[in-house]
Design an enzyme around this catalytic site. Structure first.
Site, PDB file in Angstrom:
ATOM      1  N   LYS A   1      56.265  27.044  16.960  1.00 38.16           N
ATOM      2  CA  LYS A   1      54.885  26.541  17.702  1.00 38.16           C
ATOM      3  C   LYS A   1      55.171  25.251  18.667  1.00 38.16           C
ATOM      4  CE  LYS A   1      52.203  29.561  16.084  1.00 38.16           C
ATOM      5  NZ  LYS A   1      51.636  30.597  16.956  1.00 38.16           N
TER       6      LYS A   1
ATOM      7  N   GLY B   1      48.016  40.294  19.759  1.00 37.18           N
ATOM      8  CA  GLY B   1      47.754  39.967  18.132  1.00 37.18           C
ATOM      9  C   GLY B   1      46.242  40.367  17.713  1.00 37.18           C
TER      10      GLY B   1
ATOM     11  N   SER C   1      44.826  42.830  16.417  1.00 38.51           N
ATOM     12  CA  SER C   1      44.419  43.682  15.247  1.00 38.51           C
ATOM     13  C   SER C   1      44.054  43.017  14.299  1.00 38.51           C
ATOM     14  CB  SER C   1      45.899  44.645  14.864  1.00 38.51           C
ATOM     15  OG  SER C   1      46.949  43.620  14.379  1.00 38.51           O
TER      16      SER C   1
ATOM     17  N   TYR D   1      58.580  28.021  11.242  1.00 34.45           N
ATOM     18  CA  TYR D   1      57.226  28.035  12.039  1.00 34.45           C
ATOM     19  C   TYR D   1      56.775  26.915  12.854  1.00 34.45           C
ATOM     20  CZ  TYR D   1      51.902  28.866  12.560  1.00 34.45           C
ATOM     21  OH  TYR D   1      50.756  29.435  12.889  1.00 34.45           O
ATOM     22  N   CYS D   2      56.999  25.760  12.192  1.00 30.07           N
ATOM     23  CA  CYS D   2      56.586  24.497  12.994  1.00 30.07           C
ATOM     24  C   CYS D   2      57.485  24.451  14.291  1.00 30.07           C
ATOM     25  CB  CYS D   2      57.006  23.320  12.160  1.00 30.07           C
ATOM     26  SG  CYS D   2      55.952  22.938  10.744  1.00 30.07           S
ATOM     27  N   ALA D   3      58.711  24.720  14.282  1.00 32.77           N
ATOM     28  CA  ALA D   3      59.346  24.787  15.416  1.00 32.77           C
ATOM     29  C   ALA D   3      59.174  25.750  16.481  1.00 32.77           C
ATOM     30  CB  ALA D   3      60.914  25.067  14.998  1.00 32.77           C
TER      31      ALA D   3
END
Length: 246
Positions: A158, A18, A20, A154-156
């Site tokens: 992470k 990641g 970039s 997103y929470c899940a």
């Protein structure tokens, strides 16, 4: 006066995914300034080239690959040298209310934020690309413990990567390979503008942080340097919250 510096990365080869843009770019640049030879990964070759132009040293290189395409991971890993550090930073964000979730949304989020780093890590181990006493860093998020409306996927994702890293740390401890997570709060990158939030709204929100600002990629990079360096040689299985006091 001595030249003692426990945070040096001289002689270390580090892969940053990641890289970039955003946090990944910041980490790659910082690691190169600390003496590491850095391999930057991302999907966009042009943006990776922009990252390389901002880096120090002459031994940096790029590895262009979309890590959500598992078929490409093996061939990319085969081209890598032995690594002393890995920073799993590639990720995406998307806000969707739970009642509006589509299976395709969930697949995309988990493929990039969870499946990709896990399968990359698996391939690195299978191909024996990680040196003894290396350091592995996952960029997670305080979101795993801080629910917000529309941010369930997103929470899940992470939370899943933190749990995975905890198990990986135990499995790799016999080789003195350390595994840690960094969980930032809000950081000024393009990612935080997902979901239609304006810059003015974000600037108003950051005032509630005890340190009165969001983080920057450089803030995350400085902690990454510590975790990648020998200064953190007795640290593994940790999830460090970097939040400006939030």
């Amino acid at each position: 006066m001595t030249d003692f510096n426990p945070f040096t990365l001289e002689g270390k080869t580090i892969l940053v995914t990641g890289a970039s843009s955003g946090i990944g770019r910041g980490i790659a640049i910082a690691c190169s300034k600390m003496g590491a030879s850095v391999i930057v990964n991302g999907r966009n070759e042009e943006r990776l080239n922009e990252t390389l132009l901002q880096m120090s040293g002459e031994n940096n290189q790029k590895a262009v690959a979309d890590l959500s395409d598992t078929a490409k991971i093996s061939s990319m890993v085969a081209e890598l040298p032995k690594l002393d550090g890995i920073v799993h930073c590639a990720g995406i964000g998307q806000r969707v209310l739970c009642k509006q979730l589509q299976e395709s949304d969930l697949d995309n989020m988990m493929d990039v934020n969870f499946k990709a780093p896990v399968m990359l890590q698996t391939e690195l181990l299978k191909q024996k690309k990680i040196n003894k006493a290396a350091s592995i860093v996952f960029i997670a998020s305080i979101a795993a413990e801080s629910p917000t409306i529309g941010n369930a996927m997103y929470c899940a994702s992470k939370g899943a990567i933190i749990s995975y890293a905890n198990c990986l740390s135990i499995e790799l401890a016999p080789r003195l390979i350390r595994v840690n997570c960094i969980s930032p709060a809000m950081v000024w990158t393009d990612l935080i503008f997902k979901g239609g939030i304006t810059e003015d709204q974000l600037k108003e929100d950051e005032k509630r942080y005890p340190l009165k600002r969001y983080g920057t990629p450089e803030d995350i990079a400085n902690l990454s340097i510590y975790l990648l360096s020998d200064a953190s040689s007795w640290m593994t299985g940790s999830n460090i919250k970097l939040t400006g006091g939030e």
